[in-house]
Design a protein around this motif. Sequence first.
Motif, short mmCIF file in Angstrom:
data_model
loop_
_atom_site.label_atom_id
_atom_site.label_comp_id
_atom_site.label_asym_id
_atom_site.label_seq_id
_atom_site.Cartn_x
_atom_site.Cartn_y
_atom_site.Cartn_z
N VAL A 112 -42.14 47.47 48.00
CA VAL A 112 -41.89 47.72 48.96
C VAL A 112 -42.00 46.63 49.90
O VAL A 112 -41.68 46.12 50.59
N GLY A 113 -43.80 46.66 49.88
CA GLY A 113 -44.82 45.81 49.98
C GLY A 113 -44.26 44.75 49.52
O GLY A 113 -43.86 43.42 50.45
N PHE A 114 -44.35 43.98 48.65
CA PHE A 114 -43.46 43.07 48.30
C PHE A 114 -41.91 42.23 48.47
O PHE A 114 -42.06 40.80 49.26
N LEU A 115 -41.17 43.05 49.07
CA LEU A 115 -39.99 43.14 49.93
C LEU A 115 -40.41 42.89 51.65
O LEU A 115 -39.27 41.94 51.50
N ILE A 116 -41.27 43.14 51.71
CA ILE A 116 -41.81 43.21 53.30
C ILE A 116 -42.19 41.76 53.77
O ILE A 116 -42.02 41.13 54.64
N PHE A 120 -41.46 37.88 61.28
CA PHE A 120 -41.33 39.00 61.63
C PHE A 120 -40.62 39.88 62.43
O PHE A 120 -40.51 40.78 61.33
N LEU A 121 -39.42 39.68 62.60
CA LEU A 121 -38.37 41.02 63.42
C LEU A 121 -37.22 41.38 62.50
O LEU A 121 -37.02 42.17 62.43
N ALA A 122 -37.06 40.18 61.62
CA ALA A 122 -36.21 41.02 60.17
C ALA A 122 -37.74 42.11 59.54
O ALA A 122 -36.72 43.13 58.83
N VAL A 166 -39.89 43.53 60.05
CA VAL A 166 -40.18 45.33 61.27
C VAL A 166 -38.73 45.67 61.10
O VAL A 166 -38.95 47.29 61.09
N GLY A 167 -37.76 45.40 60.86
CA GLY A 167 -36.17 46.17 61.11
C GLY A 167 -35.92 46.42 60.02
O GLY A 167 -35.26 47.35 60.02
N ALA A 168 -36.45 46.09 58.93
CA ALA A 168 -36.01 46.43 57.37
C ALA A 168 -37.21 48.00 57.06
O ALA A 168 -37.29 48.47 56.66
N VAL A 169 -38.18 47.85 57.55
CA VAL A 169 -39.56 49.14 57.40
C VAL A 169 -38.95 50.14 58.99
O VAL A 169 -39.03 51.08 58.27
N VAL A 170 -37.90 49.57 59.58
CA VAL A 170 -37.28 50.73 61.11
C VAL A 170 -36.72 51.41 59.79
O VAL A 170 -36.35 52.66 59.79
N ALA A 171 -35.75 50.42 59.21
CA ALA A 171 -34.34 51.29 58.81
C ALA A 171 -34.89 51.72 57.43
O ALA A 171 -34.48 52.74 57.16
N GLY A 172 -35.95 51.86 56.61
CA GLY A 172 -36.42 52.38 55.65
C GLY A 172 -36.63 53.45 55.69
O GLY A 172 -36.38 54.57 55.12
N VAL A 173 -37.60 53.74 57.21
CA VAL A 173 -38.11 54.94 57.50
C VAL A 173 -36.86 55.76 58.32
O VAL A 173 -37.36 57.05 57.63
N VAL A 174 -35.85 55.26 58.90
CA VAL A 174 -34.94 56.10 58.66
C VAL A 174 -34.39 56.73 57.67
O VAL A 174 -33.66 58.09 57.69
N GLY A 175 -34.25 55.91 57.04
CA GLY A 175 -33.33 56.38 56.05
C GLY A 175 -34.14 57.43 54.99
O GLY A 175 -33.38 58.06 54.28
#
Length: 61
Positions: A10-14, A23-25, A27-36
Amino acid sequence: MSRRQFGFLVGFLIAWLWVSVGFLAAVGAVVAGVVGYWVARVVEGDVDIREWTDRFSASHH
């Protein structure tokens, strides 16, 4: 896959998203991951929806 390996992935992909897309992509990936993650917890029954709605409802008992 262990939790440490998953955390590394996860850290590597972020970091990869941040560098390659921006940066926005990332952050969006982290938010989507938390929602999932939370959706999966609800589906598995780890989160009691009734408790959360009671906690945040306007009328407290």
